[in-house]
Write an enzyme that holds these catalytic residues in place. Structure first.
Site, mmCIF file in Angstrom:
data_model
loop_
_atom_site.group_PDB
_atom_site.id
_atom_site.type_symbol
_atom_site.label_atom_id
_atom_site.label_comp_id
_atom_site.label_asym_id
_atom_site.label_seq_id
_atom_site.Cartn_x
_atom_site.Cartn_y
_atom_site.Cartn_z
ATOM 1 N N TRP A 50 16.301 -36.582 -11.008
ATOM 2 C CA TRP A 50 18.079 -37.495 -10.913
ATOM 3 C C TRP A 50 19.672 -36.141 -11.225
ATOM 4 C CZ3 TRP A 50 20.305 -41.114 -15.464
ATOM 5 C CH2 TRP A 50 21.278 -41.411 -14.888
ATOM 6 N N ASP B 245 9.560 -35.381 -10.640
ATOM 7 C CA ASP B 245 10.184 -36.999 -10.265
ATOM 8 C C ASP B 245 11.524 -36.894 -9.414
ATOM 9 O OD1 ASP B 245 10.025 -39.782 -11.218
ATOM 10 O OD2 ASP B 245 11.238 -39.471 -11.955
ATOM 11 N N TYR C 201 18.878 -40.805 -4.925
ATOM 12 C CA TYR C 201 19.122 -39.855 -5.770
ATOM 13 C C TYR C 201 19.976 -38.565 -5.222
ATOM 14 C CZ TYR C 201 16.347 -41.176 -10.660
ATOM 15 O OH TYR C 201 15.258 -42.176 -11.376
HETATM 16 N N1 LIG Z 1 15.531 -45.315 -13.406
HETATM 17 C C1 LIG Z 1 14.386 -44.501 -13.415
HETATM 18 O O1 LIG Z 1 14.195 -44.318 -12.824
HETATM 19 C C2 LIG Z 1 15.040 -43.774 -14.102
HETATM 20 C C3 LIG Z 1 16.795 -43.682 -15.079
HETATM 21 C C4 LIG Z 1 16.635 -42.210 -15.734
HETATM 22 C C5 LIG Z 1 15.975 -41.244 -15.737
HETATM 23 N N2 LIG Z 1 15.031 -41.753 -14.727
HETATM 24 C C6 LIG Z 1 14.567 -40.414 -14.432
HETATM 25 O O2 LIG Z 1 14.045 -39.360 -15.589
HETATM 26 C C7 LIG Z 1 14.373 -37.688 -15.841
HETATM 27 C C8 LIG Z 1 15.022 -37.320 -16.717
HETATM 28 O O3 LIG Z 1 15.667 -38.116 -17.275
HETATM 29 P P1 LIG Z 1 17.202 -37.574 -17.819
HETATM 30 O O4 LIG Z 1 17.627 -36.526 -17.289
HETATM 31 O O5 LIG Z 1 18.149 -39.084 -17.759
HETATM 32 O O6 LIG Z 1 17.688 -37.448 -19.467
HETATM 33 P P2 LIG Z 1 16.907 -36.764 -20.167
HETATM 34 O O7 LIG Z 1 15.988 -35.763 -19.719
HETATM 35 O O8 LIG Z 1 16.496 -36.885 -21.665
HETATM 36 O O9 LIG Z 1 18.492 -35.531 -20.426
HETATM 37 C C9 LIG Z 1 19.185 -34.310 -19.364
HETATM 38 C C10 LIG Z 1 20.023 -33.654 -20.018
HETATM 39 O O10 LIG Z 1 19.428 -33.064 -21.335
HETATM 40 C C11 LIG Z 1 19.851 -32.175 -21.102
HETATM 41 N N3 LIG Z 1 18.717 -31.066 -20.888
HETATM 42 C C12 LIG Z 1 18.169 -31.138 -20.476
HETATM 43 N N4 LIG Z 1 16.992 -30.030 -20.975
HETATM 44 C C13 LIG Z 1 18.225 -29.131 -21.228
HETATM 45 C C14 LIG Z 1 17.951 -27.797 -22.536
HETATM 46 N N5 LIG Z 1 15.988 -27.365 -22.412
HETATM 47 N N6 LIG Z 1 18.655 -27.580 -23.398
HETATM 48 C C15 LIG Z 1 19.947 -27.940 -23.753
HETATM 49 N N7 LIG Z 1 19.830 -29.083 -22.797
HETATM 50 C C16 LIG Z 1 18.829 -29.807 -21.695
HETATM 51 C C17 LIG Z 1 21.133 -32.036 -19.900
HETATM 52 O O11 LIG Z 1 22.073 -32.154 -20.281
HETATM 53 P P3 LIG Z 1 23.477 -31.440 -19.688
HETATM 54 O O12 LIG Z 1 23.579 -32.022 -18.452
HETATM 55 O O13 LIG Z 1 24.569 -31.695 -20.656
HETATM 56 O O14 LIG Z 1 23.511 -29.847 -19.413
HETATM 57 C C18 LIG Z 1 20.283 -33.243 -19.498
HETATM 58 O O15 LIG Z 1 21.695 -33.902 -17.921
HETATM 59 C C19 LIG Z 1 15.637 -38.107 -14.584
HETATM 60 O O16 LIG Z 1 15.882 -36.851 -13.886
HETATM 61 C C20 LIG Z 1 14.336 -39.056 -13.829
HETATM 62 O O17 LIG Z 1 13.744 -38.105 -12.753
HETATM 63 C C21 LIG Z 1 14.815 -42.055 -14.038
#
Ligand SMILES: NC(=O)c1ccc[n+]([C@@H]2O[C@H](COP(=O)([O-])OP(=O)(O)OC[C@H]3O[C@@H](n4cnc5c(N)ncnc54)[C@H](OP(=O)(O)O)[C@@H]3O)[C@@H](O)[C@H]2O)c1
Length: 326
Positions: free
Chosen positions: A21, A51, A56
């Site tokens: 995303w 994913d 996106y």
């Molecule tokens: N409606 C839907 O279907 C929907 C909605 C939301 C998400 N998704 C899917 O779920 C995936 C994951 O969700 P998400 O990206 O919103 O949230 P997440 O995985 O809970 O958190 C991602 C954030 O965590 C930080 N991060 C990631 N890895 C890290 C690490 N190793 N060390 C330090 N910080 C780290 C980054 O922050 P910083 O940017 O501050 O570095 C990143 O932006 C999305 O990419 C998407 O594919 C789907």
């Protein structure tokens, strides 16, 4: 990297995947070279599932994945989503519209057949409209996609979605701050051989422990503009947990991190402790983040005492804010 079977897709995928995303650039700052480097690092570390969604970055995330597919020989499984290019209205979920959106994803991804397409948090009426699922069946019969699933907002939607026999996967928010899916849904998913994709595993970064009460986010970051659900379901930002409360509980979680690991890795390992989860998809924007997330799969299972403490913190401090909502 360990692998798991993705439910009735019958595909074997890495238990840590890559959420694409953020790299679409619809929010926050991204750089395509850095995003591509992050995905290459992920593949180097054994990640095989990506994913994404057609919306996106209006296809930018899919097109970056297409570049990755061209540059790598590994077997990479791509899950995309559709349904959000039109107003959220079940009347939009016709075979023709779904087919049109899927054609566009095929083009963006540069593939003839998409591995998996997920209805992208569709309106609730969708779950009571068999014609939408019939249309998805047709898309599989047409050879445009191998399997389909649903990305849901609520546990109740997940339970309803898996009544449709060809729903192969459910994507749902599941993390230390969002534990309800484990209560009932996981067992039902296992019984029906439905793959579970755990999203927002780090509660938008809250569960990495890198934020404090004073952290701020740029105005184009959903952690700023959707902090109170101004643009979309607040549950997608910090998993719906009030930021200050989340930071407080994270301080207590820090004491549980095993030696040599990080809080983010503990958070991912906690999710992988649930057999019903097929893969967890943290969103990474840099090679360092992608590598660190992949490494969580190598951690040993968390100790019982750690699990008990996490359970207690959730029940007492977090559940009152989220458990009844999603
Ligand atoms: N409606 C839907 O279907 C929907 C909605 C939301 C998400 N998704 C899917 O779920 C995936 C994951 O969700 P998400 O990206 O919103 O949230 P997440 O995985 O809970 O958190 C991602 C954030 O965590 C930080 N991060 C990631 N890895 C890290 C690490 N190793 N060390 C330090 N910080 C780290 C980054 O922050 P910083 O940017 O501050 O570095 C990143 O932006 C999305 O990419 C998407 O594919 C789907």
């Amino acid at each position: 990297m360990r692998s798991r079977r993705l439910g009735k897709t019958d595909q074997i995928v890495s238990e840590v995947g890559f959420g694409a995303w953020a790299i679409g650039g619809s929010w926050g700052q991204t750089d395509d070279d850095e995003s591509l480097a992050a995905m290459h690092a992920a593949v180097d570390a054994g990640i095989t599932l990506f994913d994404t969604a057609d919306v996106y970055g209006d296809g930018r995330s899919e097109r970056l994945i297409a570049r990755l597919l061209r540059e790598r020989d590994e077997d990479i499984f791509v899950a995309t989503k559709f349904g959000r290019r039109a107003p959220l209205d079940v009347a939009q979920y016709t075979y023709d519209n779904l087919r049109g959106w899927l054609e566009r994803s095929r083009e963006n991804l540069g593939v003839d057949t998409v591995d998996l397409v997920q209805l992208h948090c569709p309106p609730w009426e969708t779950y009571y409209t068999p014609a939408v699922f019939d249309a998805c069946d047709r898309l599989v019969d047409d050879g445009l996609v191998r399997a389909y699933g649903v990305s849901v907002s609520k546990v109740e939607e997940a339970l309803k979605a898996i009544e449709y026999p060809n729903v192969a996967t459910v994507q749902i928010i599941f993390n230390i701050f969002r534990q309800r899916p484990a209560e009932l849904f996981f067992e039902q998913a296992r019984m029906r051989d439905v793959g579970v994709i755990a999203r927002v595993p780090l509660a938008s970064g809250l569960l990495t422990g890198k934020f404090s009460r004073d952290s701020s986010f740029s105005s184009d970051d959903h952690r700023s503009f959707n902090r109170n659900g101004e643009q979309f379901d607040v549950g997608e930002t910090f998993a719906g947990v009030d930021f200050e409360r989340g930071v407080e509980v994270v301080e207590e979680l820090k004491g549980l991190v095993p030696e040599g690991a990080t809080l983010a890795q503990l958070a991912l390992r906690w999710i992988l402790g649930f057999e019903a989860v097929s893969t967890v998809i943290p969103g990474a924007k840099s090679p360092e983040q992608a590598r660190a997330n992949a490494a969580a799969a190598a951690l040993p299972p968390l100790e019982d005492e750690t699990l008990r403490t996490i359970g207690g913190l959730y029940r007492e401090r977090i559940a009152p804010q989220v458990h009844h909502r999603w």
